[in-house]
Design a protein around this motif. Structure first.
Motif, PDB file in Angstrom:
ATOM      1  N   TYR A  19       3.694   2.301   2.758  1.00 20.31           N
ATOM      2  CA  TYR A  19       4.200   0.967   3.246  1.00 20.31           C
ATOM      3  C   TYR A  19       5.386   0.625   2.342  1.00 20.31           C
ATOM      4  N   GLY A  23       0.879  -1.209  -0.036  1.00 19.57           N
ATOM      5  CA  GLY A  23       0.054   0.154  -0.084  1.00 19.57           C
ATOM      6  C   GLY A  23       0.979   1.257  -0.001  1.00 19.57           C
ATOM      7  N   ILE A  60      -0.034   5.284   6.103  1.00 20.23           N
ATOM      8  CA  ILE A  60      -0.522   4.915   5.024  1.00 20.23           C
ATOM      9  C   ILE A  60      -1.608   5.700   4.241  1.00 20.23           C
ATOM     10  N   LEU A 112      -4.607  -0.958   2.858  1.00 19.92           N
ATOM     11  CA  LEU A 112      -3.714  -1.824   3.218  1.00 19.92           C
ATOM     12  C   LEU A 112      -4.462  -2.819   4.154  1.00 19.92           C
TER      13      LEU A 112
END
Length: 145
Positions: free
Chosen positions: A60, A57, A92, A96
């Motif tokens: 990340y 994601g 993020i 995710l």
């Protein structure tokens, strides 16, 4: 409720000086893994046994986050050895999902990066945007009594 488990190969590394992990100076990472991963503490020993199931994601980084400011201490009052470091934080900005957080020593090569242990969140943790933080216990990331 989250639970943590050590891989059996890591337990061997604790007593085999030729494969020792130096928590104070080695690069120790924590990576997020999806529910597609089925942990096997008996046969999984290196990051390449896990990496195909790594979460992804925006925000990340593949391979996970390094535990910053590692410290190894001895508690002679309570007869414990402790590894501690900063909490792990990801910011993020896209979807995710993760079921596990896997800790390992990164050598830069998945097939030689030994696994240490994993946290099972108990169910899949999904985030669409925001901060995901793994806050370590007041007792440290890893404590051996």
């Amino acid at each position: 409720m989250a639970t943590s488990t050590l891989y059996n190969s890591f337990k061997t590394k604790l007593i085999d000086s030729s494969t020792k992990i130096n928590f104070a100076s080695d690069t120790i990472k924590v990576a997020l893994v999806t529910s597609s991963y089925t942990p096997n503490i008996d046969t999984h020993d290196f990051w390449d046994d896990v990496s195909a199931n790594e979460a992804s994601g925006t925000g990340y980084t593949a391979g996970g986050a390094t535990i910053a400011n590692p410290a190894v201490t001895t508690d002679t009052t309570n007869d414990k050895g402790k590894f501690d470091g900063d909490d792990v934080v990801w910011t993020i900005s896209s979807a995710l999902s993760a079921r596990y957080a896997v800790m390992y020593k990164s050598t830069g090569t998945a097939s030689t990066s030994p696994l240490i242990g994993y946290i099972d969140f108990g169910s899949t943790y999904a985030i669409s945007a925001g901060t995901l933080t793994i806050t370590w216990s007041a007792n440290g990331v890893l404590t051996i009594a």
